[in-house]
Write a protein that holds these residues in place. Structure first.
Motif, PDB file in Angstrom:
ATOM      1  N   SER A   1       0.919  -1.298  -0.054  1.00 44.19           N
ATOM      2  CA  SER A   1      -0.137   0.133   0.176  1.00 44.19           C
ATOM      3  C   SER A   1       0.850   1.443   0.090  1.00 44.19           C
ATOM      4  CB  SER A   1      -0.878  -0.042   1.242  1.00 44.19           C
ATOM      5  OG  SER A   1      -1.825  -0.927   1.102  1.00 44.19           O
ATOM      6  N   VAL A   2       2.127   1.188   0.627  1.00 45.45           N
ATOM      7  CA  VAL A   2       2.918   2.266   0.628  1.00 45.45           C
ATOM      8  C   VAL A   2       3.282   2.719  -0.638  1.00 45.45           C
ATOM      9  CG1 VAL A   2       5.053   3.166   1.707  1.00 45.45           C
ATOM     10  CG2 VAL A   2       3.535   1.960   3.338  1.00 45.45           C
ATOM     11  N   THR A   3       3.736   1.491  -1.416  1.00 48.54           N
ATOM     12  CA  THR A   3       4.178   1.668  -2.922  1.00 48.54           C
ATOM     13  C   THR A   3       2.870   2.309  -3.683  1.00 48.54           C
ATOM     14  OG1 THR A   3       5.554  -0.066  -2.889  1.00 48.54           O
ATOM     15  CG2 THR A   3       4.877   0.563  -4.947  1.00 48.54           C
ATOM     16  N   LEU A   4       1.810   1.867  -3.605  1.00 46.69           N
ATOM     17  CA  LEU A   4       0.742   2.337  -4.451  1.00 46.69           C
ATOM     18  C   LEU A   4       0.615   3.813  -3.997  1.00 46.69           C
ATOM     19  CD1 LEU A   4      -1.035   0.649  -6.075  1.00 46.69           C
ATOM     20  CD2 LEU A   4      -2.860   0.566  -4.573  1.00 46.69           C
ATOM     21  N   ARG A   5       0.262   4.448  -2.855  1.00 43.45           N
ATOM     22  CA  ARG A   5       0.405   5.759  -2.412  1.00 43.45           C
ATOM     23  C   ARG A   5       1.643   6.751  -2.899  1.00 43.45           C
ATOM     24  NH1 ARG A   5      -3.252   7.031   1.427  1.00 43.45           N
ATOM     25  NH2 ARG A   5      -4.662   5.431   2.031  1.00 43.45           N
ATOM     26  N   ALA A   6       2.641   6.131  -3.062  1.00 47.39           N
ATOM     27  CA  ALA A   6       3.869   6.549  -3.370  1.00 47.39           C
ATOM     28  C   ALA A   6       3.865   6.972  -4.841  1.00 47.39           C
ATOM     29  CB  ALA A   6       5.180   5.957  -3.283  1.00 47.39           C
ATOM     30  N   LEU A   7       3.276   6.114  -5.650  1.00 50.96           N
ATOM     31  CA  LEU A   7       3.098   6.129  -7.207  1.00 50.96           C
ATOM     32  C   LEU A   7       2.022   7.465  -7.431  1.00 50.96           C
ATOM     33  CD1 LEU A   7       2.202   2.878  -8.260  1.00 50.96           C
ATOM     34  CD2 LEU A   7       4.360   4.033  -8.189  1.00 50.96           C
TER      35      LEU A   7
ATOM     36  N   GLY B   1      13.477   8.403  -6.188  1.00 49.14           N
ATOM     37  CA  GLY B   1      13.318   7.282  -7.118  1.00 49.14           C
ATOM     38  C   GLY B   1      12.557   8.079  -8.460  1.00 49.14           C
ATOM     39  N   GLU B   2      12.208   7.388  -9.348  1.00 51.73           N
ATOM     40  CA  GLU B   2      11.301   7.826 -10.659  1.00 51.73           C
ATOM     41  C   GLU B   2      10.003   6.951 -10.901  1.00 51.73           C
ATOM     42  OE1 GLU B   2      14.016   7.852 -13.818  1.00 51.73           O
ATOM     43  OE2 GLU B   2      15.593   9.145 -13.000  1.00 51.73           O
ATOM     44  N   VAL B   3       9.137   7.607 -11.055  1.00 58.84           N
ATOM     45  CA  VAL B   3       7.841   7.220 -11.562  1.00 58.84           C
ATOM     46  C   VAL B   3       7.352   7.815 -12.703  1.00 58.84           C
ATOM     47  CG1 VAL B   3       5.418   6.626 -10.734  1.00 58.84           C
ATOM     48  CG2 VAL B   3       7.083   6.777  -9.202  1.00 58.84           C
ATOM     49  N   HIS B   4       7.635   7.296 -14.148  1.00 58.81           N
ATOM     50  CA  HIS B   4       7.328   8.138 -15.131  1.00 58.81           C
ATOM     51  C   HIS B   4       6.121   7.411 -15.724  1.00 58.81           C
ATOM     52  CE1 HIS B   4      11.211   9.707 -15.706  1.00 58.81           C
ATOM     53  NE2 HIS B   4      11.765   8.821 -15.471  1.00 58.81           N
ATOM     54  N   SER B   5       5.055   8.294 -16.306  1.00 58.19           N
ATOM     55  CA  SER B   5       3.847   8.167 -16.813  1.00 58.19           C
ATOM     56  C   SER B   5       3.506   9.373 -17.715  1.00 58.19           C
ATOM     57  CB  SER B   5       2.945   8.084 -16.121  1.00 58.19           C
ATOM     58  OG  SER B   5       1.719   7.610 -16.507  1.00 58.19           O
ATOM     59  N   GLY B   6       3.284   9.262 -19.180  1.00 57.85           N
ATOM     60  CA  GLY B   6       2.957  10.154 -19.958  1.00 57.85           C
ATOM     61  C   GLY B   6       3.850  11.101 -20.148  1.00 57.85           C
ATOM     62  N   GLY B   7       5.239  10.575 -20.094  1.00 58.28           N
ATOM     63  CA  GLY B   7       6.435  11.328 -20.482  1.00 58.28           C
ATOM     64  C   GLY B   7       6.871  12.415 -19.452  1.00 58.28           C
ATOM     65  N   GLN B   8       6.441  12.127 -18.137  1.00 59.88           N
ATOM     66  CA  GLN B   8       6.537  12.928 -17.096  1.00 59.88           C
ATOM     67  C   GLN B   8       6.962  12.243 -15.908  1.00 59.88           C
ATOM     68  OE1 GLN B   8       3.608  15.719 -16.640  1.00 59.88           O
ATOM     69  NE2 GLN B   8       2.190  14.143 -16.550  1.00 59.88           N
TER      70      GLN B   8
ATOM     71  N   LEU C   1       7.093  12.241  -9.526  1.00 59.50           N
ATOM     72  CA  LEU C   1       7.615  12.548  -8.301  1.00 59.50           C
ATOM     73  C   LEU C   1       8.202  13.732  -8.330  1.00 59.50           C
ATOM     74  CD1 LEU C   1       9.277   9.034  -7.185  1.00 59.50           C
ATOM     75  CD2 LEU C   1       7.062  10.048  -6.669  1.00 59.50           C
ATOM     76  N   THR C   2       8.619  14.387  -9.495  1.00 55.76           N
ATOM     77  CA  THR C   2       9.191  15.711  -9.363  1.00 55.76           C
ATOM     78  C   THR C   2       8.060  16.735  -9.861  1.00 55.76           C
ATOM     79  OG1 THR C   2       9.478  15.562 -11.934  1.00 55.76           O
ATOM     80  CG2 THR C   2      11.275  14.853 -10.211  1.00 55.76           C
TER      81      THR C   2
ATOM     82  N   ARG D   1      -3.857  13.049 -10.911  1.00 55.73           N
ATOM     83  CA  ARG D   1      -4.846  12.187 -10.006  1.00 55.73           C
ATOM     84  C   ARG D   1      -6.141  12.337 -10.427  1.00 55.73           C
ATOM     85  NH1 ARG D   1      -2.394  15.374  -5.215  1.00 55.73           N
ATOM     86  NH2 ARG D   1      -0.446  14.315  -4.804  1.00 55.73           N
ATOM     87  N   GLY D   2      -6.932  11.329 -10.647  1.00 54.64           N
ATOM     88  CA  GLY D   2      -8.198  11.190 -11.117  1.00 54.64           C
ATOM     89  C   GLY D   2      -8.567  11.520 -12.654  1.00 54.64           C
ATOM     90  N   ALA D   3      -7.668  12.076 -13.105  1.00 50.22           N
ATOM     91  CA  ALA D   3      -7.799  12.346 -14.691  1.00 50.22           C
ATOM     92  C   ALA D   3      -6.951  11.158 -15.599  1.00 50.22           C
ATOM     93  CB  ALA D   3      -7.197  13.672 -15.250  1.00 50.22           C
ATOM     94  N   GLN D   4      -5.876  10.755 -15.185  1.00 53.76           N
ATOM     95  CA  GLN D   4      -5.051   9.982 -15.796  1.00 53.76           C
ATOM     96  C   GLN D   4      -4.876   8.833 -14.978  1.00 53.76           C
ATOM     97  OE1 GLN D   4      -1.164  11.284 -17.448  1.00 53.76           O
ATOM     98  NE2 GLN D   4      -2.038  13.280 -17.297  1.00 53.76           N
ATOM     99  N   ILE D   5      -4.770   8.782 -13.457  1.00 54.35           N
ATOM    100  CA  ILE D   5      -4.452   7.852 -12.853  1.00 54.35           C
ATOM    101  C   ILE D   5      -5.444   7.964 -11.524  1.00 54.35           C
ATOM    102  CG2 ILE D   5      -3.086   6.512 -11.157  1.00 54.35           C
ATOM    103  CD1 ILE D   5      -0.707   7.613 -12.821  1.00 54.35           C
ATOM    104  N   SER D   6      -6.323   6.772 -11.170  1.00 56.62           N
ATOM    105  CA  SER D   6      -7.184   6.918 -10.122  1.00 56.62           C
ATOM    106  C   SER D   6      -7.011   6.012  -9.158  1.00 56.62           C
ATOM    107  CB  SER D   6      -8.772   6.922 -10.415  1.00 56.62           C
ATOM    108  OG  SER D   6      -9.027   8.130 -11.301  1.00 56.62           O
ATOM    109  N   MET D   7      -7.562   5.934  -7.872  1.00 58.37           N
ATOM    110  CA  MET D   7      -7.250   5.084  -6.756  1.00 58.37           C
ATOM    111  C   MET D   7      -8.574   4.815  -6.251  1.00 58.37           C
ATOM    112  SD  MET D   7      -4.224   5.314  -3.990  1.00 58.37           S
ATOM    113  CE  MET D   7      -3.861   4.058  -2.859  1.00 58.37           C
TER     114      MET D   7
END
Length: 354
Positions: A58-64, A76-83, A86-87, A97-103
């Motif tokens: 769950s900690v991993t999921l929230r970090a994404l 670290g790095e979490v790349h999605s959609g060319g970005q 984490l930065t 959040r919500g638009a491209q990735i939801s939880m």
């Protein structure tokens, strides 16, 4: 129930995670909850994150999604959609959040706002990410409740979370998560505290929506039966690390990490001859301590001196199969043989995707 066969997945990952680390300060010292996690997720793929409670799923999921707040430190790095998510500044991350990735979360009664109607909570997402308002937003909200199997969806828009059953609340939360048609759904123990009938309905719903919306899913669970029924690929976590990744069928037939083998052997048996449960002795490691060697070594039946001296890297052990175990090639089958003269069936492994 089994997930449909996923056709050739696209070459470009939808999500690429590299050297993800999460440090959580505590009064007793810093907890290294996630340690050097690397994986890719393809469009339309269902990836299961499996492991005991406290393994870092769950900690991993929230970090994404950048949901950890200071003083928790994520690197670290979490790349999605060319970005690299984490930065991104918080303002831009909110648009992801919500638009491209939801939880969706473990306990919908805690995740849903008790003072807002379910309809208000869905239309809020529609306003934020799709610009829908008024009648258009209400129509779409009713469509989403209908899509997730809630009867009389138009009438239920004005109801509050406490007026829904546990299974209906989970469906409502899925409707909120799907409001902007994300490409990735993060599901954190979505069937926790639900009875087995409702659990089965929710899992079938997620698989159907995955097919209809061409959506990828990361499913966090400690239940290997859920993994077998729903996922294309599985990543096994222990002590904050990935211990093994493999196609689901491959892992259930022949795990290549001693921890994965232990998880499978702890499943209940079936048939006329029932194999006694083989629990993994001991408990998870203290994530505040400096680890030398394999984190699973103190509980491992195959441990050697070398295991205690160095932390095995995650390496390829077969097609699309990686393991961080020095004894990956020597592990026995998870299916025990019946005693001589006994023709009954061995331990039954849950139905796996064909």
């Amino acid at each position: 129930m089994s997930a449909p066969i996923n056709p050739a997945l696209a070459a470009a990952p939808l999500l690429s995670v590299r050297d993800l680390n999460v440090h959580i300060p505590t009064p007793g010292g810093t907890l290294h909850a996630v340690r050097g996690v690397n994986f890719d997720l393809q469009p339309g793929e269902v990836l299961g994150l499996a492991g005991e409670s406290g393994s870092g799923k769950s900690v991993t999921l929230r970090a994404l999604l950048g949901l950890h707040q200071k003083p928790i430190r994520v690197t670290g790095e979490v790349h999605s959609g060319g970005q690299n998510l984490l930065t991104l500044p918080e303002s831009r991350l909110r648009s992801v959040r919500g638009a491209q990735i939801s939880m969706i979360y473990q306990e919908p009664m805690s995740a849903l706002n008790p003072v807002l109607s379910v309809g208000e909570q869905i239309t809020e997402n529609l306003r934020e990410h799709l610009g829908l308002r008024g009648r258009a937003a209400l129509d779409r909200a009713a469509e989403l409740l209908d899509l997730t199997g809630i009867p009389s969806p138009r009438a239920r828009l004005s109801d509050y979370p406490h007026q829904f059953s546990g299974g209906m609340r989970q469906r409502a939360m899925i409707a909120i998560a799907l409001a902007s048609e994300p490409k990735l759904l993060l599901a954190d123990e979505p069937t926790t505290a639900l009875d087995v009938t409702i659990q089965d309905q929710i899992l079938r719903l997620l698989l159907r929506l995955r097919e209809e919306l061409k959506m990828a899913v990361i499913l966090v669970t400690h239940d290997l039966g859920v993994i077998a029924q729903t996922c294309d690929r599985v990543a096994v976590m222990y002590g904050g690390r990935l211990m093994e990744t493999a196609p689901v069928t491959e892992l259930f037939r022949q795990p290549r990490h001693a921890y994965s083998l232990g998880l499978l052997r702890s499943l209940p048996g079936a048939g006329e001859w029932r194999v006694p449960l083989q629990p993994i002795p001991g408990g998870p490691p203290d994530l505040r301590a400096v680890m030398t060697g394999c984190a699973f070594a103190p509980r491992c039946a195959f441990v050697t001196g070398e295991c205690r001296q160095q932390e095995p890297p995650l390496v390829n052990v077969g097609p699309e199969h990686t393991s961080a175990c020095l004894h990956a090639a020597d592990l026995p089958s998870p299916h025990p043989a019946a005693p001589a003269g006994n023709a009954a069936q061995p331990t039954q492994i849950p139905e796996v995707n064909a």
